[in-house]
Design a protein around this motif. Structure first.
Motif, short mmCIF file in Angstrom:
data_model
loop_
_atom_site.label_atom_id
_atom_site.label_comp_id
_atom_site.label_asym_id
_atom_site.label_seq_id
_atom_site.Cartn_x
_atom_site.Cartn_y
_atom_site.Cartn_z
N LEU A 15 29.62 7.95 -23.62
CA LEU A 15 30.04 7.25 -24.83
C LEU A 15 30.68 5.90 -24.52
O LEU A 15 30.75 5.03 -25.40
CB LEU A 15 31.01 8.14 -25.62
CG LEU A 15 30.42 9.45 -26.15
CD1 LEU A 15 31.45 10.21 -26.96
CD2 LEU A 15 29.16 9.20 -26.98
N GLY A 16 31.17 5.71 -23.29
CA GLY A 16 31.72 4.42 -22.89
C GLY A 16 33.12 4.17 -23.39
O GLY A 16 33.82 5.08 -23.86
N LEU A 23 32.26 -5.26 -29.94
CA LEU A 23 33.09 -5.31 -28.73
C LEU A 23 32.26 -5.26 -27.44
O LEU A 23 32.80 -5.55 -26.37
CB LEU A 23 34.09 -4.15 -28.74
CG LEU A 23 35.22 -4.21 -29.76
CD1 LEU A 23 36.08 -2.95 -29.66
CD2 LEU A 23 36.08 -5.45 -29.55
N GLN A 24 31.00 -4.91 -27.54
CA GLN A 24 30.19 -4.72 -26.34
C GLN A 24 30.06 -5.99 -25.49
O GLN A 24 30.20 -5.93 -24.27
CB GLN A 24 28.81 -4.17 -26.71
CG GLN A 24 28.84 -2.82 -27.41
CD GLN A 24 29.66 -1.77 -26.69
OE1 GLN A 24 29.47 -1.53 -25.51
NE2 GLN A 24 30.60 -1.15 -27.40
N THR A 76 30.52 2.52 -7.89
CA THR A 76 30.06 3.82 -8.35
C THR A 76 30.00 3.92 -9.87
O THR A 76 29.14 4.61 -10.43
CB THR A 76 31.00 4.93 -7.80
OG1 THR A 76 31.00 4.88 -6.38
CG2 THR A 76 30.54 6.31 -8.24
N THR A 77 30.89 3.19 -10.56
CA THR A 77 31.01 3.35 -12.00
C THR A 77 30.64 2.10 -12.80
O THR A 77 29.92 2.19 -13.79
CB THR A 77 32.45 3.75 -12.37
OG1 THR A 77 33.36 2.76 -11.85
CG2 THR A 77 32.81 5.11 -11.78
N VAL A 78 31.13 0.94 -12.38
CA VAL A 78 31.01 -0.26 -13.21
C VAL A 78 29.55 -0.73 -13.39
O VAL A 78 29.16 -1.02 -14.53
CB VAL A 78 31.89 -1.40 -12.64
CG1 VAL A 78 31.68 -2.68 -13.45
CG2 VAL A 78 33.36 -1.00 -12.69
N PRO A 79 28.72 -0.84 -12.34
CA PRO A 79 27.34 -1.30 -12.57
C PRO A 79 26.57 -0.46 -13.58
O PRO A 79 25.84 -1.02 -14.41
CB PRO A 79 26.72 -1.21 -11.16
CG PRO A 79 27.86 -1.38 -10.24
CD PRO A 79 29.00 -0.67 -10.90
N LYS A 80 26.73 0.85 -13.53
CA LYS A 80 26.03 1.71 -14.49
C LYS A 80 26.51 1.45 -15.90
O LYS A 80 25.71 1.41 -16.85
CB LYS A 80 26.25 3.19 -14.11
CG LYS A 80 25.67 4.20 -15.10
CD LYS A 80 24.16 4.02 -15.27
CE LYS A 80 23.60 5.04 -16.26
NZ LYS A 80 22.18 4.79 -16.56
N MET A 81 27.82 1.24 -16.06
CA MET A 81 28.34 0.95 -17.39
C MET A 81 27.80 -0.38 -17.90
O MET A 81 27.43 -0.51 -19.08
CB MET A 81 29.87 0.90 -17.35
CG MET A 81 30.52 0.67 -18.69
SD MET A 81 32.30 0.48 -18.62
CE MET A 81 32.42 -1.12 -17.85
N THR A 87 21.40 -2.71 -21.79
CA THR A 87 20.17 -2.09 -22.29
C THR A 87 20.40 -1.33 -23.60
O THR A 87 19.45 -0.80 -24.18
CB THR A 87 19.59 -1.12 -21.26
OG1 THR A 87 20.55 -0.09 -20.96
CG2 THR A 87 19.22 -1.85 -19.98
N GLN A 88 21.66 -1.27 -24.03
CA GLN A 88 22.04 -0.54 -25.25
C GLN A 88 21.61 0.93 -25.17
O GLN A 88 21.19 1.54 -26.16
CB GLN A 88 21.46 -1.22 -26.49
CG GLN A 88 21.98 -2.62 -26.70
CD GLN A 88 21.44 -3.27 -27.96
OE1 GLN A 88 20.55 -2.73 -28.62
NE2 GLN A 88 21.97 -4.43 -28.31
#
Length: 309
Positions: A15-16, A23-24, A76-81, A87-88
């Protein structure tokens, strides 16, 4: 739970930080900036320590390892987010989620162990300066880092294998920006008693032992600093330790906030905020707090850039 309510999981939904579309772009820009600063700052430390023989000391050896681990921890986390925002799409595969969780645990545990080792290094340097080179010899430093890696790999593997045994229902939404262990356990439909038991049996001695070691080291350091006759020596020792303590305080306080808060909906925002602090903000601040304001590091970087130029 009835067997028909269980499903074979192929993907989860992250869900982010916020579901507000407006805000994205702001979140994307902010986290991209912090990620680039983290990678660049920590890479500069690794470059400086590896390229300058004057920095081949235990303190800078541990600092370069911490910088490398922080790059991996944030990556580990930021690039995927960021990819999900761009890409929405909030989807992450089951295999990708388990892999992300394992890597997050691995590098998070390495941070814990390295901070403990660095506290011990400062204790020996300040309280036993005449025996420092004898005690903190290169072989011991290498062994401390190696043991930290082995323990981190084994504990992360244990937790990941425990999650693999869980079954999940149709609701596969993770209220977070990455696959976090507690969130995965709460999402499961099958019995999680064994998972929670193993989690606390391992986490309490590891986290408690690490924090106790750090507090003990710094209590001894404070006593040694107070006993120093030279005001300049006191200032130098205090400034070195204050930077380490500030990182330790931010890292541990936010982690404790995440794992001690009850998993209620009202606390979701607080948990995510604390998670951002120890997963993104702390690795970004480490280069500034520890080394980039350090004359030895700055000198080594200048020499490296002059050689390449």
């Amino acid at each position: 739970m009835e067997p028909e309510n269980l499903t074979r999981v192929s993907e989860f939904v992250l869900l982010g930080l916020s579901e507000e579309p407006d805000l994205q772009p702001l979140i994307f820009g902010l986290f991209l900036s912090m990620y680039l600063i983290t990678v660049l700052g920590n890479l500069l430390i690794v470059l400086a320590v590896s390229s300058d023989s004057h920095l081949h000391t235990p303190m800078y050896f541990f600092l370069s390892n911490l910088s490398f681990v922080d790059i991996c921890f944030t990556s580990t986390t930021v690039p995927k987010m960021l990819v999900n925002i761009q890409t929405q799409s909030k989807v992450i595969t089951y295999e990708g989620c388990i892999t992300q969780m394992y890597c997050f645990l691995l590098f998070g545990l390495m941070d814990v162990f390295l901070l403990t080792v660095m506290a011990y290094d400062r204790f020996v340097a300040i309280c036993h300066p005449l025996h420092y080179t004898v005690i903190m010899h290169p072989r011991l430093c290498g062994q401390l880092v190696l043991v930290s890696w082995i323990m981190s790999v084994l504990i992360s593997l244990l937790y990941s294998l425990m999650v693999l045994r869980l079954s999940f229902c149709a609701d596969l939404q993770i209220p977070h920006f990455f696959c976090e262990l507690n969130q995965m356990i709460q999402l499961a439909c099958s019995d999680t008693f064994l998972n929670n038991l193993v989690l606390y049996i391992v986490a309490v001695p590891v986290g408690g032992g690490s924090l106790t070691g750090i507090l003990y080291s710094y209590s001894k350091i404070v006593s040694c600093i107070r006993a120093m006759p030279s005001a300049q020596g006191k200032y130098k020792a205090f400034s070195t330790c204050a930077s380490h303590l500030s990182v330790v305080s931010l890292f541990y306080c936010t982690i404790l906030g995440v794992y001690l808060l009850p998993p209620a909906t009202d606390n979701a925002c607080s948990i995510i905020t604390a998670s951002v602090l120890y997963t993104v903000v702390t690795p970004m601040l480490n280069p500034f707090i520890y080394s980039l304001r350090n004359k030895d590091i700055n000198g080594a970087l200048k020499r490296s850039f002059r050689m390449t130029a």
